[in-house]
Write a protein that holds these residues in place. Structure first.
Motif, PDB file in Angstrom:
ATOM      1  N   UNK A 195       0.703  -1.201  -0.161  1.00 17.37           N
ATOM      2  CA  UNK A 195      -0.165  -0.035   0.280  1.00 17.37           C
ATOM      3  C   UNK A 195       0.955   1.281  -0.010  1.00 17.37           C
ATOM      4  N   UNK A 196       1.916   1.220   0.512  1.00 16.80           N
ATOM      5  CA  UNK A 196       2.856   2.419   0.631  1.00 16.80           C
ATOM      6  C   UNK A 196       3.751   2.611  -0.718  1.00 16.80           C
ATOM      7  N   UNK A 197       3.354   2.138  -1.830  1.00 17.93           N
ATOM      8  CA  UNK A 197       3.993   2.160  -2.910  1.00 17.93           C
ATOM      9  C   UNK A 197       3.646   3.539  -3.519  1.00 17.93           C
ATOM     10  N   UNK A 198       4.817   4.566  -4.030  1.00 17.74           N
ATOM     11  CA  UNK A 198       4.579   5.726  -4.574  1.00 17.74           C
ATOM     12  C   UNK A 198       3.575   5.832  -5.893  1.00 17.74           C
ATOM     13  N   UNK A 199       3.960   5.065  -6.809  1.00 20.77           N
ATOM     14  CA  UNK A 199       3.279   5.143  -7.919  1.00 20.77           C
ATOM     15  C   UNK A 199       3.074   4.026  -8.781  1.00 20.77           C
TER      16      UNK A 199
END
Lengths: 335, 101
Positions: A195-199
């Motif tokens: 979920x903490x993936x930037x793009x």
């Protein structure tokens, strides 16, 4: 030319019959008459054509046999000369004997040709042709086999299936336990991310959601998109729930203990690793791939980052149609 | 937004700064900053962002807004991507001046 050919063939035939009937008798007469020349020539004959052999090689034996009979009958000196001739003729391979046999052929006696006679040519040609035809047939058969087998393979999905997928035990975004059995009977597309993936993950999930909608519109198939987190420490059930509900109502989010995630990532051959770990934050490097799983949770196809939602939808539709076509052939019910 | 990012690691708390709204805001700020950098490309880059990204002082405000909207790891990530892009561009553009591969 042809008449000479037939004459020699006839002579040879006669000679064979002659030899068969008179072979034993002639040899006995040979041994009983001991002029010096014949004695000389005897050891020659012994070395050339062993007298133990009664039947083959008739041609060689009978040639020298009749030579010696001829030479033995007139006189000793003449016999020795021709015996020497025979000795020379043997290494020559038959030309000289062919030449001298012309003399012998005139009084009507069987003509001794060289080892290469017209009959042997004919036999050689026949054998050669026979071999060629046989091997040609075998080769054609072999090529046909290859063609047939390759066609059969083309009809199927591919040369064998990749060993991707397997049982797993995870928790879905509603907090309930989820195993691979929950997805049997439906087509699923699985995506691994966090979920903490930037793009990247948001883009991919957006693409997946849009593709699911497109597939529904184009072909009416229901696909279940699944998001599996590779960051179990931060992706709790609540986190995953909040995350997935923004993309698509049908998107299923799965998370679990680090051990379970490790298990499922291994069975799906997904690489993931924590990178640039700051004091409280880090990224997770992972393989960016979507797996299309069939209704029996068997791996069907994977799609990389290079597909846009249109090509993703088309690819999935194609795979489903092909699968259903195969099922119809097998006679199984299509889901 | 930024305070939430530095909030205590409470496992039950949902990190809202990675959800849709936060993401959109982050992307907007990021794009604004990079546009500023591109527009002011003729100015001399003096300020230093993380991972060695240089940018002119005019864009400082945009930079601050950008750093506030996004998580620090994201800032770093995007900066790295941008630098890579610029390097590739430079390689393609300067081919004539450099001479040779």
């Amino acid at each position: 030319m042809a008449s000479a050919l037939s004459r020699t063939v006839n002579h040879l035939r006669k000679a064979y019959r002659f030899a068969n009937s008179h072979h034993v008798g002639q040899f006995r007469s040979l041994t009983s008459v001991p002029p010096s020349s014949v004695l000389e020539s005897l050891p020659l004959f012994r070395s050339i054509a062993p007298l133990d052999f009664r039947i083959p090689p008739i041609s060689i034996g009978q040639r020298f046999l009749f030579r010696s009979i001829q030479t033995a009958s007139p006189a000793g000196t003449v016999g020795s000369e021709s015996a020497k001739k025979v000795e020379e003729a043997k290494p020559d391979g038959g030309e000289k004997s062919g030449g001298s046999s012309e003399q012998g052929g005139e009084p009507g006696k069987p003509v001794r040709g060289g080892p290469v006679s017209w009959l042997s040519f004919v036999l050689l040609a026949l054998t050669g042709a026979g071999i060629i035809f046989y091997y040609d047939r075998e080769k054609k058969k072999h090529i046909e086999e290859i063609n047939k087998s390759s066609q059969a393979v083309k009809e199927g999905p591919s040369a064998g299936k990749a060993a991707i997928g397997g049982p797993f035990t995870l928790v879905n975004h509603e907090g309930k336990k989820a195993t691979e059995k929950d997805f049997i009977g439906k087509w699923t597309v699985m995506y691994f991310g966090f979920t903490h993936c930037p793009d990247i993950c948001p883009d991919e999930l957006q693409k997946l959601a849009s593709a699911v909608e497109k597939i529904k519109k184009k072909a009416g198939f229901e696909i279940v998109p699944v998001f599996i987190s590779v960051d179990p420490e931060r992706d709790t059930v609540d986190q995953v729930r909040e995350y997935v509900k923004e993309f698509h109502p049908k998107l299923v989010g799965l998370t679990g203990t680090p051990a379970d995630i490790k298990n499922v990532a291994r069975s799906y051959r997904v690489y993931y690793m924590k990178t640039d770990v700051e004091d409280s934050d880090y990224q997770v490097d992972h393989s960016i791939v979507m797996y299309l799983m069939g209704p029996d949770m068997q791996f069907v196809k994977f799609f990389g980052k290079n597909h846009d939602d249109e090509s993703l939808a088309d690819g999935i539709i194609k795979e489903i149609k092909q699968y259903q076509g195969q099922q119809v052939k097998k006679g199984a019910p299509t889901p | 937004m930024a305070s939430e990012a530095y909030a205590s690691r409470n496992p039950d708390q949902v990190h809202t700064d990675v959800l849709l709204q936060a993401r959109q805001a982050c992307y907007k700020a990021r794009d604004a900053f990079y546009d500023c950098v591109k527009n002011q490309s003729d100015k001399k880059p003096t300020e230093l962002g993380c991972v060695g990204l240089l940018y002119p002082a005019e864009c400082k405000k945009a930079r601050l807004a950008y750093e506030n909207s996004c998580r620090p790891s994201w800032v770093k990530h995007f900066d790295r991507l941008y630098c890579k892009e610029k390097r590739v561009q430079r390689l393609l553009d300067d081919k004539e001046t450099r001479g040779g591969v």
